[in-house]
Design a protein around this motif. Structure first.
Motif, mmCIF file in Angstrom:
data_model
loop_
_atom_site.group_PDB
_atom_site.id
_atom_site.type_symbol
_atom_site.label_atom_id
_atom_site.label_comp_id
_atom_site.label_asym_id
_atom_site.label_seq_id
_atom_site.Cartn_x
_atom_site.Cartn_y
_atom_site.Cartn_z
ATOM 1 N N ALA A 166 0.825 -1.209 0.000
ATOM 2 C CA ALA A 166 0.000 0.000 0.000
ATOM 3 C C ALA A 166 0.855 1.253 0.000
ATOM 4 O O ALA A 166 0.456 2.290 -0.529
ATOM 5 N N THR B 129 6.609 1.394 11.510
ATOM 6 C CA THR B 129 5.332 1.257 12.210
ATOM 7 C C THR B 129 5.020 -0.211 12.460
ATOM 8 O O THR B 129 4.597 -0.584 13.553
ATOM 9 N N LEU C 56 -1.665 2.539 12.186
ATOM 10 C CA LEU C 56 -1.363 2.347 10.772
ATOM 11 C C LEU C 56 -1.899 3.499 9.937
ATOM 12 O O LEU C 56 -1.238 3.974 9.010
ATOM 13 N N PRO D 141 -5.052 3.627 -0.809
ATOM 14 C CA PRO D 141 -4.585 2.239 -0.737
ATOM 15 C C PRO D 141 -4.444 1.763 0.706
ATOM 16 O O PRO D 141 -4.857 0.658 1.055
ATOM 17 N N GLY D 142 -3.833 2.620 1.537
ATOM 18 C CA GLY D 142 -3.676 2.248 2.944
ATOM 19 C C GLY D 142 -5.019 2.053 3.610
ATOM 20 O O GLY D 142 -5.253 1.073 4.326
ATOM 21 N N SER E 282 -6.583 -1.154 2.477
ATOM 22 C CA SER E 282 -5.953 -2.332 3.079
ATOM 23 C C SER E 282 -6.432 -2.538 4.500
ATOM 24 O O SER E 282 -6.793 -3.646 4.900
ATOM 25 N N ILE E 283 -6.426 -1.462 5.251
ATOM 26 C CA ILE E 283 -6.824 -1.591 6.648
ATOM 27 C C ILE E 283 -8.287 -1.968 6.768
ATOM 28 O O ILE E 283 -8.674 -2.786 7.600
ATOM 29 N N PHE F 238 -10.029 -3.727 4.735
ATOM 30 C CA PHE F 238 -10.176 -5.137 4.448
ATOM 31 C C PHE F 238 -9.672 -6.001 5.605
ATOM 32 O O PHE F 238 -10.346 -6.940 6.030
ATOM 33 N N LEU F 239 -8.504 -5.687 6.129
ATOM 34 C CA LEU F 239 -7.937 -6.494 7.203
ATOM 35 C C LEU F 239 -8.796 -6.442 8.461
ATOM 36 O O LEU F 239 -8.945 -7.435 9.171
#
Lengths: 455, 304, 294
Positions: free
Chosen positions: B188, B226, C167, C204-205, C208-209, C211-212
């Motif tokens: 990402a 992180t 995150l 994108p980040g 991703s988060i 989904f996770l």
């Protein structure tokens, strides 16, 4: 002329009727809460039916809770948060831990007062020893716990020219059997498969030296571990020999009981040691392969020096009554019910009308749902010794059960899994040849002493 | 320029007021943690100071649980195992994740990229019960790996009965299961990079490999740090893997501290032991996290 | 086109050399091959007949295709209800979680915020608390709050995770501050800055988060098992776990064959895989970020 007496009479009558009615209602209105892990319906719909059936049988409103997973955790959480249950399902070792904390009700007086539970024809007197602490009884039984014994694949034995009833009950005798069966078994076939990592199923072999599994507590309170004694060396070395000659499945050192069962059931192993009830289940699972390619046949293993046999029984599965239970009498009623013919049928066959029906002659006909439950709703072998099974058992189970008198319970306490780990650790090394029998046993002794298992 | 002296507290108060809206944005989260994390934590710590008694009033015994715990050889061994395996696992997993992310980023075909990414991520979705069971079989005496060793003329290895192999097996299978997860998070931070940046470097004469080194890697670095810090909070938390894959011969080397708590505490209904051991784990994790934070800060980045 | 020097056309394409590409492929192939084996195993066993599925080892292709395993699961477990429960709880939970976590992450990015470090540490700390420490207290807490056996209970427990917050902060840190500054000068409120600048640039980040987190909530077992005893509220993992490990007792004979166990596992994973294939568009970066050129 006013006659007040006439008016009083109907009033009195009504009062008496009302009182007797509430009396009757009070009997059927009692509540009982049960926390269960295994016993009961197989899904929520069936659980509702089970509760009702149980409730009707004992005259109470029964609620049963069955956690989806992590049963031990959930029991702790519920008790720790002050939830009230009248009956909780446990395994015998867990009972000891709770009793230590004073969390259980002493049931001794209730048991002696109960005509069913104190009847030794129903429940033999020495059974109660399993749930006694300092002579007091702290639990009731869920079922009759069965024993483990040798299971041999009779179909393959026949092909190897072996008569299973004529096998010499010694280590050498079985060694010959393994060798002969391996010749017909083919690639990937092994004579014996054991679950050494749990040190769980070796009793029939150690019987040859008269050694009992687990920890043995002597009269004076000292504890010894026969599997780690010098007399045990020949048996360990026999296992090592089997491994070295390719007769013992190497997966015995790492596999689980599930793996072992899979291999046996699909014809990859000649002999395993497993529950008496599984003898039947193996045969049922085999489906069409039974009995031509596969037949699980029970044997009592090697003979002890004084001509008997030595087998191990499982830990009792039991019901405890927590110290904060609201309805102890109700709980005892349920325990009594489980020890009756009717109760046994509920816990094994299931619910009438759902799992099975009776035809005109009273014979039991299973429904499809009932068949898939394998006669196990918590007690495939109900606790009462007087129980008469309406169906009969799967192939060879009766024969397996006939060896029950040779079986005894292993002692169980807080150090039991330490014992198991240590024996398995060095046992593994002896069997795969890393250590000699003498070295391994010495190492076991040392560590068992260090951990306080041997006293 | 004249700097008029101000009392520090009023400066602070002004700043607090200035950021009022910002604080509001984080308030729900803080309330949640107060109720669902800190309150149960306090309760649990209180339980660790008591002699377990599930029903009835427990007895306050102060630090007795902790004292017996820290004298228990098995607990200390388990703690060390967890530290060892957890730390190495974290580093290996992140590294493998980085390699995977970079490799995926270099693929041109979107279809292939998507497929490979899905497949490498999938082991994370399966539980250890499934994954562990498969690996125990693959590494077993007659399993795939030993079959290959045979074919190559090498000796068979008993992965689960030789103590020296215990830790490597755990590290490897852990990386296998988790690296896809790390790759997703690292990727990402790569996909946001403007392709022009690579082009500019290319025009300046850098090879693709050099571009990866000078652009891709540094862009991932903040996320790596992180993830290291977040991963540090989980270093001592291996349970499912060890529960499924541990065997008696290797248990001395791989038995984790959570497994110890489960076997000695939960299964034996000893809540005092379970909570005090867990409190020790908490303290140890805190120290590890502080250490990681200090170490990566030392690298001189802007990261907090 | 721009002919800024014919040198442009003489430069090699901006890719790895063929050798490097081959190595790259080999590496990925290795990853792919090892990872697909267990999945094939699970699938193959789930479609195997009962007895054959008991065979030990890694089966990559059923000896005989049958849906017997799936039938067993279907008759034994109330899947549709569980599926609904899981979906509801996971969707609502994830939506709220992402909102709150991203806002919190945004807050932690503000450079001059007083007590910023303390807040970060606090949130980091919550990630360190082992489950065993709060085992009994969580149940007692839920009981006090009246959250036992309720959808609210399932959603609220584990609603926010420090993992996502930190995150999100990480991804937000790569957003240039200049954008936020210029927006603030234009009198934009914090929420506006957050929603129109930081969120889009961290897509994108964020994806991703999201989904996770969804996966985490979908698979959650520990706390749901604790607080739910009403079977009508069981989530999918609970129902399947109950089925697959029904043979808990020491000598019971109620046996669930491996084919049904694996079928249960496939059923629980399929929704996640489907979701993943949809979410991948965001995860591989199908959306270009135009604002950086701004």
């Amino acid at each position: 002329m006013k006659k007040p007496g006439f008016k009083l009479l109907p009033l009195l009558l009504a009062l008496v009727m009302a009182l007797s009615l509430t009396g009757a209602l009070a009997q059927t209105g009692g509540e009982l809460k049960i926390l269960t892990n295994v016993t009961g319906g197989k899904d929520d719909a069936e659980m509702v039916l089970f509760q009702e059936a149980l409730g009707q049988a004992v005259g109470l409103t029964v609620t049963m809770e069955k956690p989806a997973a992590n049963y031990g955790d959930v029991v702790m959480q519920k008790l720790g948060a002050g939830e009230v249950y009248d009956l909780i399902y446990l395994n015998a070792p867990q009972m000891f831990y709770l009793q230590e904390q004073g969390a259980l009700t002493d049931l001794t007086d209730y048991v002696t007062a109960s005509p069913i539970l104190s009847d030794t024809a129903v429940i033999p007197a020495d059974e109660w020893d399993q749930v006694k602490v300092d002579g007091r009884i702290y639990a009731g039984f869920n079922k009759t716990e069965v024993h483990r014994l040798v299971n041999i694949n009779k179909a393959v034995a026949k092909a190897a020219g072996i008569d299973v009833d004529a096998i010499e009950p010694t280590l050498e005798g079985y060694y010959e059997v393994f060798k002969k069966m391996k010749e017909v078994g083919g690639e990937g076939f092994y004579g014996l498969n054991a679950v050494i990592k749990d040190a769980w199923d070796l009793q029939p072999w150690f019987a040859s030296a008269g050694l009992k599994a687990g920890q043995v507590v002597a009269e004076d309170g000292s504890v010894s571990v026969p599997y780690a004694s010098e007399e045990a060396i020949p048996v360990w070395e026999w296992l090592a020999k089997l491994y070295a000659e390719g007769l013992l499945d190497p997966d015995s050192l790492t596999g689980s009981s599930g793996d072992m069962r899979g291999k046996f059931n699909t014809g990859k192993t000649a002999v395993v040691v497993d529950w008496a009830a599984w003898t039947g289940l193996y045969n049922l699972n085999a489906g069409e392969a039974f009995p031509e390619q596969f037949e699980a046949y029970p044997l009592p293993g090697t003979q002890t020096p004084d001509g008997g046999y030595m087998l191990a029984r499982g830990d009792a599965s039991i019901w405890v009554v927590p110290a904060n239970a609201a309805n102890v009498e109700g709980a005892v009623k349920v325990l009594e019910f489980f020890a009756t013919q009717e109760g046994g049928e509920l816990l094994s066959l299931g619910i009438e009308g759902h799992d099975y029906n009776r035809d005109a002659e009273g014979k039991v006909i299973f429904t499809e749902v009932g068949l898939s439950h394998n006669k196990d709703h918590g007690a495939p072998f109900p606790v009462s010794r007087q129980y008469v099974d309406p169906i009969g058992f799967p192939p060879n189970v009766e024969l397996a059960m006939s060896y029950l008198p040779h079986a005894s319970i292993q002692h169980s306490d807080a150090l039991t899994d330490m014992y198991r780990q240590i024996v398995a650790k060095y046992g593994t090394q002896i069997v795969n040849g890393t250590m000699s029998g003498a070295e391994g046993v010495a190492a076991m002794q040392e560590e068992l002493k260090a951990e306080g298992v041997i006293k | 320029m004249q700097i008029s002296p101000r009392r520090p507290s009023s400066l602070l108060r002004r700043r607090l007021r200035q950021y009022r809206a910002i604080y509001l944005m984080i308030l729900p989260v803080l309330v949640y943690f107060l109720i669902f994390s800190f309150y149960p934590l306090i309760l649990g710590l209180v339980q660790s100071l008591q002699k377990e008694r599930l029903l009835g009033t427990p007895q306050f015994i102060g630090l007795a649980n902790y004292q017996s715990l820290l004298r228990d050889r098995n607990f200390l061994q388990a703690l060390w195992n967890s530290l060892y395996i957890g730390s190495f696992s974290l580093v290996i997993n992140i590294f493998t994740g980085m390699v995977l992310a970079v490799s995926l980023n270099e693929l041109r075909s979107r279809a292939v990229k998507a497929t490979v990414q899905t497949v490498t991520f999938l082991p994370y979705l399966f539980s250890w019960t499934v994954v562990g069971g498969v690996w125990v079989y693959v590494l077993s005496h007659n399993g795939l790996v030993n079959g290959m060793l045979d074919a190559l003329g090498l000796d068979r290895i008993s992965f689960f009965t030789v103590p020296a192999w215990g830790r490597p097996v755990m590290l490897f299978t852990n990386a296998w299961k988790q690296s896809g997860y790390f790759a997703v998070l690292l990727l990402a931070s790569l996909v946001g990079i403007d392709p022009e940046v690579y082009e500019a470097a290319h025009i300046d004469g850098a090879s693709r490999l050099q571009q990866i080194g000078r652009i891709s890697l540094p862009m991932m670095l903040p996320t790596v740090k992180t993830l290291l810090l977040l991963g540090a909070t989980g270093v001592l938390r291996n349970f499912d893997q060890v529960l499924i894959m541990s065997r008696p011969a290797i248990k001395d080397k791989v038995g984790s501290v959570l497994l110890f708590i489960y076997e000695q505490g939960i299964l034996k209904m000893k809540i005092g032991l379970a909570t005090s051991a867990a409190a020790v784990v908490l303290a140890a994790t805190f120290l590890i996290a502080l250490a990681v934070r200090r170490a990566s800060r030392y690298e001189g980045s802007l990261y907090d | 086109m721009i002919k800024a020097g014919r040198a442009h056309n003489l430069l090699p394409r901006n890719q790895l050399s063929p050798l490097q590409k081959a190595l790259n492929w080999l590496l990925l192939l290795l990853f792919f091959a090892t990872m697909i084996i267990p999945m094939l195993n699970v699938l193959a066993v789930s479609f195997s007949p009962r007895l054959q599925s008991m065979q030990p080892g890694v089966i990559l292709w059923p000896s005989q295709w049958t849906v017997n395993g799936y039938q067993t699961v279907w008759t034994r477990a109330n899947l549709s209800r569980a599926f609904f429960n899981s979906s509801l709880v996971s969707l609502v939970g994830t939506a709220v979680q992402i909102l709150l976590s991203s806002m919190a992450g945004y807050v932690l990015v503000q450079k001059n915020l007083p007590f910023r470090r303390a807040l970060s540490l606090l949130i980091l700390f919550t990630l360190m608390i082992p489950g065993d420490l709060t085992l009994i207290s969580i149940y007692a807490l839920n009981k006090q709050l009246g959250l036992l056996n309720s959808y609210q209970g399932l959603i609220l427990n584990g609603l926010v995770s420090g993992f996502s917050i930190l995150l999100m902060r990480n991804y937000f840190q790569s957003v240039p501050e200049s954008l936020a500054e210029s927006a603030r000068i234009d009198k934009a409120g914090e929420l506006r800055v957050f929603a129109s600048i930081y969120l889009p640039l961290s897509l994108p980040g964020l994806a991703s988060i999201t989904f996770l987190e969804f996966v985490g909530k979908w698979n959650a077992l520990m706390i749901p098992v604790t607080i739910i005893s009403d079977p009508g509220l069981y989530t999918l993992p609970m129902v399947l776990r109950q089925l697959a490990f029904a043979t808990d007792s020491t000598s019971g004979v109620d046996y669930i064959a491996p084919n049904a166990q694996m079928a249960a596992i496939v059923i629980s994973v399929i929704p996640l895989i489907i979701l993943y294939t949809f979410a991948q568009r965001f995860l591989i970066g199908g959306l270009t970020l135009g604002a950086t050129k701004g």
